[in-house]
Scaffold this active site. Structure first.
Site, PDB file in Angstrom:
ATOM      1  N   ARG A  84      51.136  39.822  80.219  1.00 12.36           N
ATOM      2  CA  ARG A  84      50.177  39.660  79.120  1.00 12.36           C
ATOM      3  C   ARG A  84      48.751  39.538  79.645  1.00 12.36           C
ATOM      4  O   ARG A  84      47.795  39.884  78.964  1.00 12.36           O
ATOM      5  CB  ARG A  84      50.508  38.410  78.303  1.00 12.36           C
ATOM      6  CG  ARG A  84      51.862  38.467  77.619  1.00 12.36           C
ATOM      7  CD  ARG A  84      52.108  37.174  76.886  1.00 12.36           C
ATOM      8  NE  ARG A  84      53.474  37.120  76.358  1.00 12.36           N
ATOM      9  CZ  ARG A  84      53.849  36.282  75.408  1.00 12.36           C
ATOM     10  NH1 ARG A  84      52.982  35.435  74.878  1.00 12.36           N
ATOM     11  NH2 ARG A  84      55.091  36.274  74.979  1.00 12.36           N
ATOM     12  N   GLU A 106      54.072  45.086  68.640  1.00 13.18           N
ATOM     13  CA  GLU A 106      53.379  43.993  67.973  1.00 13.18           C
ATOM     14  C   GLU A 106      51.971  43.800  68.514  1.00 13.18           C
ATOM     15  O   GLU A 106      51.684  44.134  69.656  1.00 13.18           O
ATOM     16  CB  GLU A 106      54.181  42.678  68.146  1.00 13.18           C
ATOM     17  CG  GLU A 106      53.741  41.591  67.166  1.00 13.18           C
ATOM     18  CD  GLU A 106      54.278  40.199  67.495  1.00 13.18           C
ATOM     19  OE1 GLU A 106      54.528  39.893  68.656  1.00 13.18           O
ATOM     20  OE2 GLU A 106      54.428  39.402  66.542  1.00 13.18           O
TER      21      GLU A 106
HETATM   22  C1  8ZB Z   1      53.954  32.931  69.851  1.00 11.61           C
HETATM   23  C2  8ZB Z   1      55.426  32.931  70.029  1.00 11.61           C
HETATM   24  C3  8ZB Z   1      55.991  31.617  70.465  1.00 11.61           C
HETATM   25  C4  8ZB Z   1      57.474  31.569  70.314  1.00 11.61           C
HETATM   26  C5  8ZB Z   1      59.157  31.909  71.870  1.00 11.61           C
HETATM   27  C6  8ZB Z   1      58.749  30.465  71.974  1.00 11.61           C
HETATM   28  C7  8ZB Z   1      58.109  30.250  70.632  1.00 11.61           C
HETATM   29  C8  8ZB Z   1      58.446  32.889  74.079  1.00 11.61           C
HETATM   30  C9  8ZB Z   1      60.327  33.661  74.823  1.00 11.61           C
HETATM   31  C10 8ZB Z   1      60.570  33.059  73.585  1.00 11.61           C
HETATM   32  C11 8ZB Z   1      62.784  33.583  73.716  1.00 11.61           C
HETATM   33  C12 8ZB Z   1      61.433  34.237  75.513  1.00 11.61           C
HETATM   34  N1  8ZB Z   1      59.371  32.585  73.155  1.00 11.61           N
HETATM   35  N2  8ZB Z   1      59.001  33.539  75.101  1.00 11.61           N
HETATM   36  N3  8ZB Z   1      61.786  33.013  73.040  1.00 11.61           N
HETATM   37  N4  8ZB Z   1      62.656  34.172  74.920  1.00 11.61           N
HETATM   38  N5  8ZB Z   1      61.284  34.840  76.700  1.00 11.61           N
HETATM   39  O1  8ZB Z   1      58.070  32.507  71.205  1.00 11.61           O
HETATM   40  O2  8ZB Z   1      59.846  29.622  72.197  1.00 11.61           O
HETATM   41  O3  8ZB Z   1      59.101  30.053  69.655  1.00 11.61           O
END
Ligand code: 8ZB
Length: 482
Positions: free
Chosen positions: A100, A171
């Site tokens: 990112r 996205e």
């Molecule tokens: C802005 C997005 C945040 C959300 C989840 C976080 C939070 C981030 C991963 C993921 C599963 C990943 N999140 N990275 N969920 N696998 N590698 O995005 O927990 O809910």
């Protein structure tokens, strides 16, 4: 850089591509004509726009998790698990933080460490480092559409590689992947870099390949009033459409009050249709994000939050819902926890699929106010840009006419204070420099005063703080002495 909301001509785009594809060695794997041919051969079950269109026609709400790990085989295994055990309709690939930040060297080190340690040492899938061929391995191993989910201010190379790799949805946007994510990247720069992404998607589209685009609706995820996220979603939708994007999913993050949330999804769709009317053949869908703010530590309580989001998504008839997990308060979920969030959500979606929130005066009033607020903001943005939306957006952020609460960016004014009213709907306690009419200001003020009376305190910053922590503590509205 001359930023204008005008479709890039092909020569300019092709000139920029050369430079972008040199940013990392895997850029050499992208051959645009071959990639288009590859996309055209994908089975219909892998094409996001097809699935979304079908769901929209059938008034169904599809479910989608977040998920991503460092290594290819493990990533495939994870996504298969979410299909088999979570019954997810749509698949994500969450990209790691180094990618990112365009830090492909660190991502490379993370891949190596992950294979040495035998577990993922990255918080997502480093798609640029893995390259086109490996992305295709993921796509080919699965029987559902894959979307790239990230948070990348400059997402040009990532788009080139993942779209050539067979992903069918991307996205982000020049505002939604900047202001909530970065501290000192200018809006002018990210709008420009995202025009490239949209032009790339537009190019695929011109060649007969449907790629879906989804601005990141929830922004900072905490107490974002619907008219703020709607304004940004519509701006990003319009900027994308100008570059030739035809398949658009606009998003909104759950606030927690059922009537306001349903009104938000309905008004988002209606407003966007209205603003996009000059662009032909746009396929517009919506996405509802389950609660993006702080979660309770307790898993049982988390399922309560998840289920309320699922119910709201179903009743709003959003085209899809992004699902949380019972590990939300802890960090990245295990695949089991991820599947549990999906199953809980699917249960609610199935139970509520033939029910609708009965139209009533409250719903109509919420829709009316969200539309009024959004239109007042957008009107001023167009004015500031003298008709040019890209210029208007840059100036609107400078003037605080566009303003996102709790954002880290120094390009965001940060004057807004949102707080919940007595029914938990999110209102403006302080509307900063938003160009609101007296009627809108008065409406918000009265709603917050009514809560103040109930709690025997003046509406103040303390309410905002209390609201931020409320859901984590088991409540929606942050009352005194919870
Ligand atoms: C802005 C997005 C945040 C959300 C989840 C976080 C939070 C981030 C991963 C993921 C599963 C990943 N999140 N990275 N969920 N696998 N590698 O995005 O927990 O809910």
């Amino acid at each position: 850089m001359e930023l204008k909301n005008k479709k890039w001509d092909l020569d300019k785009f092709m000139e920029f591509r050369k430079e972008v594809l040199q940013q990392w060695p895997t850029g050499k794997e992208v051959d645009l004509q071959e990639a288009i041919a590859y996309q055209k051969k994908l089975g219909e079950e892998k094409i996001m726009a097809e699935k979304l269109q079908e769901a929209k026609e059938n008034e169904e709400t599809l479910i989608q998790p977040r998920a991503g790990v460092a290594l290819i085989e493990e990533h495939i295994e994870l996504l298969k698990f979410l299909r088999d055990k979570g019954k997810t309709d749509l698949l994500p690939t969450t990209i790691d933080s180094y990618t990112r930040q365009n830090n492909y060297k660190e991502a490379e080190a993370g891949i190596k460490e992950s294979s040495d340690e035998g577990r993922s040492m990255l918080n997502g899938f480093p798609a640029v480092n893995h390259g086109v061929i490996n992305c295709r391995k993921v796509v080919e191993a699965l029987d559902a559409p894959l979307q790239v989910r990230h948070g990348t201010p400059d997402a040009r190379l990532l788009a080139e590689i993942t779209l050539a790799g067979g992903f069918t949805d991307y996205e982000g946007g020049g505002i939604s992947y900047n202001i909530p994510y970065a501290k000192d990247v200018s809006i002018e720069q990210t709008l420009y870099d995202w025009q490239y992404v949209d032009r790339l998607v537009g190019y695929y589209q011109e060649q007969g390949v449907r790629i879906n685009r989804e601005p990141f609706g929830p922004l900072t995820g905490t107490l974002v009033p619907p008219s703020i996220s709607h304004s940004i979603a519509i701006i990003e939708g319009l900027l994308a459409a100008e570059q030739g994007v035809k398949n658009l999913t606009l998003g909104y993050g759950q606030c927690g009050n059922l009537v306001q949330d349903v009104a938000a999804i309905k008004s988002l769709e209606e407003l966007a249709q209205e603003y996009l009317k000059d662009y032909d053949n746009i396929m517009l869908t919506t996405v509802f994000h389950q609660w993006m703010g702080g979660f309770p530590q307790d898993e049982a309580q988390s399922f309560g939050v998840i289920s309320w989001g699922a119910a709201t998504a179903a009743l709003s008839k959003a085209t899809k819902v992004i699902v949380k997990t019972p590990h939300e308060a802890l960090g990245i979920p295990t695949k089991e926890a991820n599947a549990e969030g999906l199953r809980a959500t699917k249960q609610l979606i199935n139970m509520l699929k033939n029910q609708e929130l009965v139209s009533n005066t409250k719903l109509a009033k919420e829709k009316e106010m969200i539309k009024k607020e959004t239109k007042q903001i957008l009107e001023r943005v167009f004015e500031l840009g003298a008709g040019d939306l890209a210029q208007g957006t840059v100036k609107a952020f400078q003037a605080g006419v566009l303003d996102i609460p709790f954002a880290p960016s120094k390009y965001n004014a940060g004057n807004l204070l949102p707080a919940r009213d007595d029914n938990g709907a999110v209102r403006y306690l302080n509307h900063g420099n938003l160009p609101f009419s007296d009627e809108v200001v008065e409406f918000n003020k009265q709603k917050l005063e009514a809560r103040g009376e109930e709690e025997a305190r003046e509406p103040s910053f303390q309410m905002v703080i209390d609201d931020i922590y409320a859901i984590g503590k088991g409540m929606l509205v942050g009352r005194p002495r919870n």
